[in-house]
Scaffold this motif. Structure first.
Motif, PDB file in Angstrom:
ATOM      1  N   ALA A  36       1.928  -1.772   0.570  1.00 58.63           N
ATOM      2  CA  ALA A  36       1.768  -2.604   1.766  1.00 58.63           C
ATOM      3  C   ALA A  36       1.397  -4.028   1.371  1.00 58.63           C
ATOM      4  O   ALA A  36       1.877  -5.002   1.964  1.00 58.63           O
ATOM      5  CB  ALA A  36       0.699  -1.999   2.675  1.00 58.63           C
ATOM      6  N   ARG A  37       0.537  -4.164   0.382  1.00 54.75           N
ATOM      7  CA  ARG A  37       0.180  -5.500  -0.117  1.00 54.75           C
ATOM      8  C   ARG A  37       1.426  -6.220  -0.636  1.00 54.75           C
ATOM      9  O   ARG A  37       1.588  -7.433  -0.425  1.00 54.75           O
ATOM     10  CB  ARG A  37      -0.853  -5.390  -1.234  1.00 54.75           C
ATOM     11  CG  ARG A  37      -2.192  -4.809  -0.793  1.00 54.75           C
ATOM     12  CD  ARG A  37      -3.078  -4.487  -1.986  1.00 54.75           C
ATOM     13  NE  ARG A  37      -4.206  -3.654  -1.617  1.00 54.75           N
ATOM     14  CZ  ARG A  37      -5.416  -4.100  -1.303  1.00 54.75           C
ATOM     15  NH1 ARG A  37      -5.651  -5.390  -1.340  1.00 54.75           N
ATOM     16  NH2 ARG A  37      -6.381  -3.265  -0.973  1.00 54.75           N
ATOM     17  N   ARG A  53      -4.824  12.706   0.954  1.00 55.24           N
ATOM     18  CA  ARG A  53      -4.151  12.139  -0.222  1.00 55.24           C
ATOM     19  C   ARG A  53      -4.115  10.624  -0.169  1.00 55.24           C
ATOM     20  O   ARG A  53      -4.133   9.964  -1.210  1.00 55.24           O
ATOM     21  CB  ARG A  53      -2.723  12.682  -0.329  1.00 55.24           C
ATOM     22  CG  ARG A  53      -2.625  14.162  -0.594  1.00 55.24           C
ATOM     23  CD  ARG A  53      -1.176  14.597  -0.658  1.00 55.24           C
ATOM     24  NE  ARG A  53      -0.491  14.059  -1.826  1.00 55.24           N
ATOM     25  CZ  ARG A  53       0.835  14.103  -1.981  1.00 55.24           C
ATOM     26  NH1 ARG A  53       1.596  14.605  -1.031  1.00 55.24           N
ATOM     27  NH2 ARG A  53       1.382  13.616  -3.071  1.00 55.24           N
ATOM     28  N   PHE A  54      -4.048  10.069   1.051  1.00 57.56           N
ATOM     29  CA  PHE A  54      -3.887   8.625   1.209  1.00 57.56           C
ATOM     30  C   PHE A  54      -4.939   8.117   2.195  1.00 57.56           C
ATOM     31  O   PHE A  54      -4.674   7.972   3.386  1.00 57.56           O
ATOM     32  CB  PHE A  54      -2.474   8.306   1.706  1.00 57.56           C
ATOM     33  CG  PHE A  54      -1.384   8.935   0.892  1.00 57.56           C
ATOM     34  CD1 PHE A  54      -1.077   8.450  -0.371  1.00 57.56           C
ATOM     35  CD2 PHE A  54      -0.677  10.032   1.367  1.00 57.56           C
ATOM     36  CE1 PHE A  54      -0.082   9.025  -1.129  1.00 57.56           C
ATOM     37  CE2 PHE A  54       0.317  10.621   0.618  1.00 57.56           C
ATOM     38  CZ  PHE A  54       0.621  10.114  -0.645  1.00 57.56           C
ATOM     39  N   PRO A  55      -6.152   7.842   1.710  1.00 56.96           N
ATOM     40  CA  PRO A  55      -7.250   7.440   2.599  1.00 56.96           C
ATOM     41  C   PRO A  55      -6.998   6.079   3.244  1.00 56.96           C
ATOM     42  O   PRO A  55      -6.231   5.259   2.741  1.00 56.96           O
ATOM     43  CB  PRO A  55      -8.458   7.399   1.663  1.00 56.96           C
ATOM     44  CG  PRO A  55      -7.896   7.226   0.293  1.00 56.96           C
ATOM     45  CD  PRO A  55      -6.579   7.930   0.296  1.00 56.96           C
ATOM     46  N   ASP A  56      -7.679   5.853   4.382  1.00 55.32           N
ATOM     47  CA  ASP A  56      -7.564   4.568   5.075  1.00 55.32           C
ATOM     48  C   ASP A  56      -7.909   3.416   4.137  1.00 55.32           C
ATOM     49  O   ASP A  56      -8.755   3.541   3.243  1.00 55.32           O
ATOM     50  CB  ASP A  56      -8.511   4.535   6.271  1.00 55.32           C
ATOM     51  CG  ASP A  56      -8.031   5.415   7.413  1.00 55.32           C
ATOM     52  OD1 ASP A  56      -6.987   6.068   7.267  1.00 55.32           O
ATOM     53  OD2 ASP A  56      -8.716   5.447   8.454  1.00 55.32           O
ATOM     54  N   SER A  57      -7.244   2.306   4.369  1.00 59.63           N
ATOM     55  CA  SER A  57      -7.461   1.128   3.520  1.00 59.63           C
ATOM     56  C   SER A  57      -7.242  -0.122   4.356  1.00 59.63           C
ATOM     57  O   SER A  57      -6.523  -0.090   5.369  1.00 59.63           O
ATOM     58  CB  SER A  57      -6.497   1.154   2.329  1.00 59.63           C
ATOM     59  OG  SER A  57      -6.699   0.038   1.490  1.00 59.63           O
ATOM     60  N   GLU A  58      -7.847  -1.218   3.954  1.00 53.82           N
ATOM     61  CA  GLU A  58      -7.579  -2.492   4.607  1.00 53.82           C
ATOM     62  C   GLU A  58      -7.776  -3.633   3.621  1.00 53.82           C
ATOM     63  O   GLU A  58      -8.471  -3.501   2.617  1.00 53.82           O
ATOM     64  CB  GLU A  58      -8.440  -2.685   5.846  1.00 53.82           C
ATOM     65  CG  GLU A  58      -9.929  -2.733   5.638  1.00 53.82           C
ATOM     66  CD  GLU A  58     -10.647  -2.970   6.957  1.00 53.82           C
ATOM     67  OE1 GLU A  58     -10.917  -4.149   7.279  1.00 53.82           O
ATOM     68  OE2 GLU A  58     -10.921  -1.982   7.666  1.00 53.82           O
ATOM     69  N   PHE A  59      -7.127  -4.745   3.907  1.00 54.69           N
ATOM     70  CA  PHE A  59      -7.228  -5.913   3.028  1.00 54.69           C
ATOM     71  C   PHE A  59      -6.965  -7.173   3.836  1.00 54.69           C
ATOM     72  O   PHE A  59      -6.420  -7.131   4.950  1.00 54.69           O
ATOM     73  CB  PHE A  59      -6.245  -5.806   1.857  1.00 54.69           C
ATOM     74  CG  PHE A  59      -4.797  -5.608   2.263  1.00 54.69           C
ATOM     75  CD1 PHE A  59      -3.964  -6.684   2.540  1.00 54.69           C
ATOM     76  CD2 PHE A  59      -4.261  -4.321   2.348  1.00 54.69           C
ATOM     77  CE1 PHE A  59      -2.648  -6.499   2.908  1.00 54.69           C
ATOM     78  CE2 PHE A  59      -2.941  -4.119   2.707  1.00 54.69           C
ATOM     79  CZ  PHE A  59      -2.126  -5.199   2.984  1.00 54.69           C
ATOM     80  N   CYS A  60      -7.361  -8.291   3.244  1.00 57.75           N
ATOM     81  CA  CYS A  60      -7.175  -9.597   3.875  1.00 57.75           C
ATOM     82  C   CYS A  60      -5.942 -10.276   3.287  1.00 57.75           C
ATOM     83  O   CYS A  60      -5.757 -10.304   2.062  1.00 57.75           O
ATOM     84  CB  CYS A  60      -8.409 -10.468   3.665  1.00 57.75           C
ATOM     85  SG  CYS A  60      -8.252 -12.129   4.362  1.00 57.75           S
ATOM     86  N   LEU A  61      -5.111 -10.841   4.141  1.00 59.93           N
ATOM     87  CA  LEU A  61      -3.890 -11.502   3.680  1.00 59.93           C
ATOM     88  C   LEU A  61      -4.199 -12.686   2.761  1.00 59.93           C
ATOM     89  O   LEU A  61      -3.406 -13.015   1.874  1.00 59.93           O
ATOM     90  CB  LEU A  61      -3.077 -11.992   4.886  1.00 59.93           C
ATOM     91  CG  LEU A  61      -2.506 -10.908   5.803  1.00 59.93           C
ATOM     92  CD1 LEU A  61      -1.859 -11.546   7.026  1.00 59.93           C
ATOM     93  CD2 LEU A  61      -1.485 -10.053   5.057  1.00 59.93           C
ATOM     94  N   ASP A 115      -6.285 -11.147  13.847  1.00 57.56           N
ATOM     95  CA  ASP A 115      -6.899 -11.770  12.677  1.00 57.56           C
ATOM     96  C   ASP A 115      -5.941 -11.663  11.496  1.00 57.56           C
ATOM     97  O   ASP A 115      -4.751 -11.398  11.679  1.00 57.56           O
ATOM     98  CB  ASP A 115      -8.246 -11.108  12.365  1.00 57.56           C
ATOM     99  CG  ASP A 115      -8.110  -9.598  12.158  1.00 57.56           C
ATOM    100  OD1 ASP A 115      -6.981  -9.122  11.899  1.00 57.56           O
ATOM    101  OD2 ASP A 115      -9.125  -8.888  12.256  1.00 57.56           O
ATOM    102  N   ARG A 116      -6.443 -11.879  10.299  1.00 64.20           N
ATOM    103  CA  ARG A 116      -5.575 -11.855   9.114  1.00 64.20           C
ATOM    104  C   ARG A 116      -5.866 -10.645   8.213  1.00 64.20           C
ATOM    105  O   ARG A 116      -5.727 -10.720   7.005  1.00 64.20           O
ATOM    106  CB  ARG A 116      -5.725 -13.165   8.334  1.00 64.20           C
ATOM    107  CG  ARG A 116      -5.121 -14.352   9.091  1.00 64.20           C
ATOM    108  CD  ARG A 116      -5.147 -15.629   8.279  1.00 64.20           C
ATOM    109  NE  ARG A 116      -4.450 -15.531   7.008  1.00 64.20           N
ATOM    110  CZ  ARG A 116      -3.127 -15.548   6.857  1.00 64.20           C
ATOM    111  NH1 ARG A 116      -2.334 -15.617   7.929  1.00 64.20           N
ATOM    112  NH2 ARG A 116      -2.586 -15.485   5.652  1.00 64.20           N
ATOM    113  N   ARG A 117      -6.240  -9.561   8.829  1.00 61.52           N
ATOM    114  CA  ARG A 117      -6.466  -8.323   8.086  1.00 61.52           C
ATOM    115  C   ARG A 117      -5.338  -7.342   8.360  1.00 61.52           C
ATOM    116  O   ARG A 117      -4.760  -7.308   9.451  1.00 61.52           O
ATOM    117  CB  ARG A 117      -7.809  -7.693   8.454  1.00 61.52           C
ATOM    118  CG  ARG A 117      -8.996  -8.577   8.120  1.00 61.52           C
ATOM    119  CD  ARG A 117     -10.280  -7.799   8.066  1.00 61.52           C
ATOM    120  NE  ARG A 117     -10.336  -6.862   6.942  1.00 61.52           N
ATOM    121  CZ  ARG A 117     -10.580  -7.223   5.678  1.00 61.52           C
ATOM    122  NH1 ARG A 117     -10.773  -8.501   5.360  1.00 61.52           N
ATOM    123  NH2 ARG A 117     -10.637  -6.307   4.727  1.00 61.52           N
TER     124      ARG A 117
END
Length: 540
Positions: free
Chosen positions: A157-158, A114-122, A102-104
């Protein structure tokens, strides 16, 4: 070179099997050559792969790394065209990346607290209809998104993903696991290392690459602008051009690796973290931008008095110009200017642009002292490479001390801090002109950039009091972070004990001292050709 890059790939489980064997040890030794570092990196890689497995399952992954960097000499001058002398550190950022359907983009970090999980859509990274990178990073959409996620580690990352989108790539999302041991805010380029590691890994799947390493560094640098900074490309160039056991001399305008030479023996470099992060607050940005404004004011005024000076390096590196001529030109600059005087002296558009970069509270403009620092630091950075090639550590130490004095804000004596302010008023500068005419070395004149901190100055003065120390200076852009020490081999323990007893323990700061081992630059980690993991395949 564009097009799909063919890389042999292993699953996370196959990588773990490789890391556990002798081939894995040889693989990591090739990046540094140090036994203790090889073992620590092997364990860190295992932790990274286990994190990937736990979060995303067993898939074929690309492993990439990017080291921290240390600028041995050439501070605050890359954007003025001056040389920098860089080594890559044996601390790095590593990423494990696999494509999704997919596009995530889903992120996880070994240090999840210190660096919690994260996700985003392209699809939400770039405003609709925007393709030009400058328009994208300056858009209201990106500014608003950055404001919402201020301080979020996923911003980098973004940034890497948005950069690929702007180039017509990024047709799918990715699962990404990250680990690293570069201290955050230590002035060792942890954020730039994360950007470079991500771009290295994503380029395998997205089919973008150039064999021009200078262009590669510039592209990685501009990718980082997405997070709101507008820094140069020196850190990215150091991370990309780095070579095991070597110093890289890098020039700018155009960006190029001018020389790579073996790091000399006989002396070591320690990097010591103050425990105070290099600040990136609005107040710190005001100070940094204020100093850059002083540079640009000085350059504009110099251009009116002499031909061929577009940047400070054009004055410092002109073989036809003596140091006496250089300092005489600097003497004509105003010692200090108010905002009103800047508006009266510069074209209105230029004045408006410079003054808008920082708050009025940053104060008046010590144009002469800051410009002197830039010219002298250009001279120091050029000579430093010669000293390092010859192993002339004592001479290099003198350059370090002069450089740090140009950033000083205090001196420490008998446990007390004494405010430090350099005098470059008309009378004092006239005396300097006389000394240089009589043969004094302009490269040993500090100037006054004043971006150190009281804590860093304390650490520097403690280190300089130890027998065997040749020089010490702040590391990075300043306003916190780390300092570095050049010390004769065998005296490292003395320096560490002095800093622990004189700074770390009294201040309640956890000691963080790194003995520098120049390591390899960034890249995709390739499994050995004769790996026992017979299931290695080619990336689709």
């Amino acid at each position: 070179m564009q097009g799909e890059r063919k890389k042999r790939m292993l699953t996370a489980t196959q990588w773990l099997r490789l890391c556990a064997g002798e081939e894995g040890r040889r693989l990591f030794a090739s990046l540094s050559g140090q036994g203790s570092w090889t073992e620590s990196r092997r364990r860190a890689t295992e932790d990274l792969l286990e994190k990937f497995l736990a979060r995303f399952g067993d898939r074929k992954v690309v492993l990439a790394r990017a080291p921290g960097r240390l600028n041995l000499m050439g501070r605050h001058i890359d954007h003025r065209g001056g040389y920098v002398n860089m080594v890559c550190l044996d601390r790095d950022i590593m990423v494990a990346v696999a494509p999704r359907d997919d596009r995530r983009v889903c992120l996880t970090n070994v240090d999840g607290q210190r660096f919690p999980d994260s996700e985003f859509c392209l699809d939400h990274l770039v405003p609709p209809g925007f393709t030009d990178w400058a328009d994208i990073i300056n858009s209201r959409h990106v500014a608003e998104q950055n404001a919402k996620r201020k301080g979020d580690w996923s911003n980098y990352a973004r940034a890497a993903c948005a950069w690929f989108i702007a180039r017509g790539r990024m047709s799918r999302g990715y699962d990404v696991a990250v680990t690293g041991d570069i201290p955050i805010g230590a002035g060792l380029s942890s954020s730039s290392a994360l950007i470079v590691a991500l771009v290295e890994a994503l380029s395998v799947f997205e089919g973008w690459r150039t064999d021009d390493r200078a262009r590669w560094a510039e592209e990685a640098g501009t990718a980082e602008w997405y997070v709101g900074t507008r820094g140069g490309f020196g850190d990215h160039a150091a991370i990309i051009f780095g070579r095991q056991g070597c110093v890289a001399r890098i020039g700018f305008f155009p960006l190029a690796c001018l020389d790579v030479f073996p790091a000399p023996a006989g002396c070591g470099i320690l990097v010591c973290h103050s425990g105070s992060a290099a600040r990136k607050t609005a107040g710190a940005r005001d100070i940094f931008n204020h100093r850059v404004a002083c540079y640009e004011i000085g350059e504009e005024l110099l251009q009116r008095r002499t031909k061929g000076v577009q940047r400070l390096r054009d004055l410092a590196y002109d073989p036809s110009r003596s140091q006496a001529e250089m300092v005489e030109l600097l003497e004509r600059l105003p010692a200090v200017m108010t905002r009103e005087e800047v508006r009266g002296a510069l074209p209105s558009e230029m004045a408006d642009r410079l003054l808008a970069t920082h708050a009025e509270s940053a104060g008046p403009y010590p144009v002469r002292a800051v410009t002197l620092f830039g010219v002298a630091e250009c001279l120091r950075s050029r000579r430093a490479a010669e000293c390092l090639r010859r192993g002339a550590w004592e001479e290099f130490g003198c350059l370090m001390n002069a450089s740090h004095d140009g950033d000083r804000v205090s001196r420490w004596h008998a446990g007390r801090s004494i405010p430090w302010t350099a005098d470059y008023g008309d009378r004092a500068f006239g005396a300097l002109v006389c000394r240089v005419r009589q043969g004094a070395d302009l490269g040993l004149e500090p100037g006054a950039y004043a971006c150190s901190t009281d804590a860093i100055d304390r650490m520097v003065d403690i280190a300089l009091s130890v027998r065997g120390v040749l020089g010490a200076q702040i590391s990075g852009a300043g306003l916190g972070g780390s300092m570095m020490v050049a010390v004769r081999q065998g005296a490292e323990d003395l320096v560490e004990r002095a800093l622990v007893s004189g700074y770390y323990e009294p201040c309640g700061v956890q000691p963080d001292i790194l003995r520098v081992v120049p390591s390899a630059g960034s890249g995709v980690i390739q499994p050995p050709r004769c790996s026992p993991c017979r299931l290695a395949e080619t990336a689709p």
